[in-house]
Enzyme design. Sequence first.
Site, PDB file in Angstrom:
ATOM      1  N   HIS A   1     -19.830   8.888   0.935  1.00  0.00           N
ATOM      2  CA  HIS A   1     -19.999   7.644   1.137  1.00  0.00           C
ATOM      3  C   HIS A   1     -21.388   7.355   1.265  1.00  0.00           C
ATOM      4  CE1 HIS A   1     -19.180   3.677   3.253  1.00  0.00           C
ATOM      5  NE2 HIS A   1     -20.108   3.914   3.791  1.00  0.00           N
TER       6      HIS A   1
ATOM      7  N   ARG B   1       0.745  -1.154  -0.125  1.00  0.00           N
ATOM      8  CA  ARG B   1       0.067  -0.005  -0.048  1.00  0.00           C
ATOM      9  C   ARG B   1       0.896   1.342   0.111  1.00  0.00           C
ATOM     10  NH1 ARG B   1      -4.937  -0.115   0.705  1.00  0.00           N
ATOM     11  NH2 ARG B   1      -5.149  -2.092   1.956  1.00  0.00           N
TER      12      ARG B   1
ATOM     13  N   ASN C   1     -14.339  12.914   0.774  1.00  0.00           N
ATOM     14  CA  ASN C   1     -14.855  11.559   0.076  1.00  0.00           C
ATOM     15  C   ASN C   1     -16.370  11.701   0.351  1.00  0.00           C
ATOM     16  OD1 ASN C   1     -14.763   8.751  -0.581  1.00  0.00           O
ATOM     17  ND2 ASN C   1     -15.048   8.373   1.596  1.00  0.00           N
TER      18      ASN C   1
ATOM     19  N   SER D   1     -23.194  10.632   2.828  1.00  0.00           N
ATOM     20  CA  SER D   1     -22.361  11.773   3.643  1.00  0.00           C
ATOM     21  C   SER D   1     -21.050  12.178   2.770  1.00  0.00           C
ATOM     22  CB  SER D   1     -21.902  11.091   4.695  1.00  0.00           C
ATOM     23  OG  SER D   1     -22.809  10.262   5.565  1.00  0.00           O
TER      24      SER D   1
ATOM     25  N   LEU E   1     -10.968   4.905   8.461  1.00  0.00           N
ATOM     26  CA  LEU E   1     -11.774   4.589   7.239  1.00  0.00           C
ATOM     27  C   LEU E   1     -13.307   4.998   7.081  1.00  0.00           C
ATOM     28  CD1 LEU E   1     -11.981   2.650   4.546  1.00  0.00           C
ATOM     29  CD2 LEU E   1     -12.844   1.023   5.876  1.00  0.00           C
ATOM     30  N   ASP E   2     -13.663   5.807   6.314  1.00  0.00           N
ATOM     31  CA  ASP E   2     -15.037   6.240   6.288  1.00  0.00           C
ATOM     32  C   ASP E   2     -15.360   7.201   7.388  1.00  0.00           C
ATOM     33  OD1 ASP E   2     -15.418   5.495   3.748  1.00  0.00           O
ATOM     34  OD2 ASP E   2     -16.446   3.409   4.418  1.00  0.00           O
TER      35      ASP E   2
ATOM     36  N   GLN F   1     -28.895  11.805  -4.417  1.00  0.00           N
ATOM     37  CA  GLN F   1     -28.489  12.852  -3.504  1.00  0.00           C
ATOM     38  C   GLN F   1     -27.139  13.046  -3.473  1.00  0.00           C
ATOM     39  OE1 GLN F   1     -30.728  14.504  -1.596  1.00  0.00           O
ATOM     40  NE2 GLN F   1     -32.346  13.212  -2.723  1.00  0.00           N
TER      41      GLN F   1
HETATM   42  C1  GAR Z   1     -21.039   6.008  -4.588  1.00  0.00           C
HETATM   43  O1  GAR Z   1     -22.043   5.402  -4.251  1.00  0.00           O
HETATM   44  C2  GAR Z   1     -19.889   6.345  -3.555  1.00  0.00           C
HETATM   45  O2  GAR Z   1     -20.613   6.804  -2.608  1.00  0.00           O
HETATM   46  C3  GAR Z   1     -19.273   5.095  -3.073  1.00  0.00           C
HETATM   47  O3  GAR Z   1     -18.940   4.429  -4.307  1.00  0.00           O
HETATM   48  C4  GAR Z   1     -20.038   4.718  -5.330  1.00  0.00           C
HETATM   49  C5  GAR Z   1     -19.233   5.139  -6.508  1.00  0.00           C
HETATM   50  O4  GAR Z   1     -20.064   5.568  -7.561  1.00  0.00           O
HETATM   51  N1  GAR Z   1     -18.172   5.323  -2.343  1.00  0.00           N
HETATM   52  C6  GAR Z   1     -17.871   4.375  -1.242  1.00  0.00           C
HETATM   53  O5  GAR Z   1     -18.529   3.352  -0.888  1.00  0.00           O
HETATM   54  C7  GAR Z   1     -16.760   4.921  -0.619  1.00  0.00           C
HETATM   55  N2  GAR Z   1     -16.336   4.127   0.737  1.00  0.00           N
HETATM   56  P1  GAR Z   1     -19.906   6.390  -9.012  1.00  0.00           P
HETATM   57  O6  GAR Z   1     -18.699   5.620  -9.401  1.00  0.00           O
HETATM   58  O7  GAR Z   1     -21.099   6.175  -9.730  1.00  0.00           O
HETATM   59  O8  GAR Z   1     -19.537   7.592  -8.421  1.00  0.00           O
END
Ligand code: GAR
Length: 216
Positions: free
Chosen positions: A112, A68, A110, A139, A147-148, A176
């Site tokens: 989520h 990583r 970010n 959010s 994380l998150d 949303q």
């Molecule tokens: C979104 O729903 C975002 O909230 C989530 O990934 C999706 C990406 O969608 N992110 C996470 O889960 C981060 N922990 P997209 O590629 O259509 O924007």
Amino acid sequence: MPNTCDVVVLLSGTGSNLQALIDSTRTGDSPVRIAAVISNRADAYGLQRASDAGIATRSLDHKGFEGREAFDAALIELIDEFNPKLVVLAGFMRILSADFVRHYQGRLLNIHPSLLPKYKGLHTHQRALEAGDAEHGCSVHFVTEELDGGPLVVQAVIPVELHDSPQSLAQRVHVQEHLIYPMAVRWFAEGRLTLGEQGALLDGQLLGASGHLIRN
Ligand code: GAR
């Protein structure tokens, strides 16, 4: 525009949040300029969306690195070539190292798909349904080493309907997401949103535990 805020977007997949950001910058008065979109997956559809919009794209495959830290160090180098004021995670499905998060402290956002601190990690819609929650949502937060985790900027809340499935919930949450992420990025670009010692500040006022709350 003299006060343009250069943004680098990181993603791993479809990029519908990237698309919402791109669309929001087309209003003419937007201070946001997406300088580049970077993916850890060369086949991410988000990269296609970016190049269709004339935005620079890069891909950096994490599988080519030993661990990583090494990948994140290379990612920092790549991002910083574009000298962004803000880095936006838009479905970037990688856990970030402490060094990475510290490097972008106060300028890393970010999104989520849950009402954090509920349902960190994956399968958030399924988990909200299984718990029998009456409300669900999404959010935007500043990223910290947890994380998150990290101080919340804005949350959008939707009611869970009787016949919702994980798919129908995901669909309404996505709508949303596409509203609140461009809003938060614009706040940052305008200098209205900052990260203070106690949490996220909007116009100098400490945001509450949920951030700016939007109820639907
Ligand atoms: C979104 O729903 C975002 O909230 C989530 O990934 C999706 C990406 O969608 N992110 C996470 O889960 C981060 N922990 P997209 O590629 O259509 O924007």
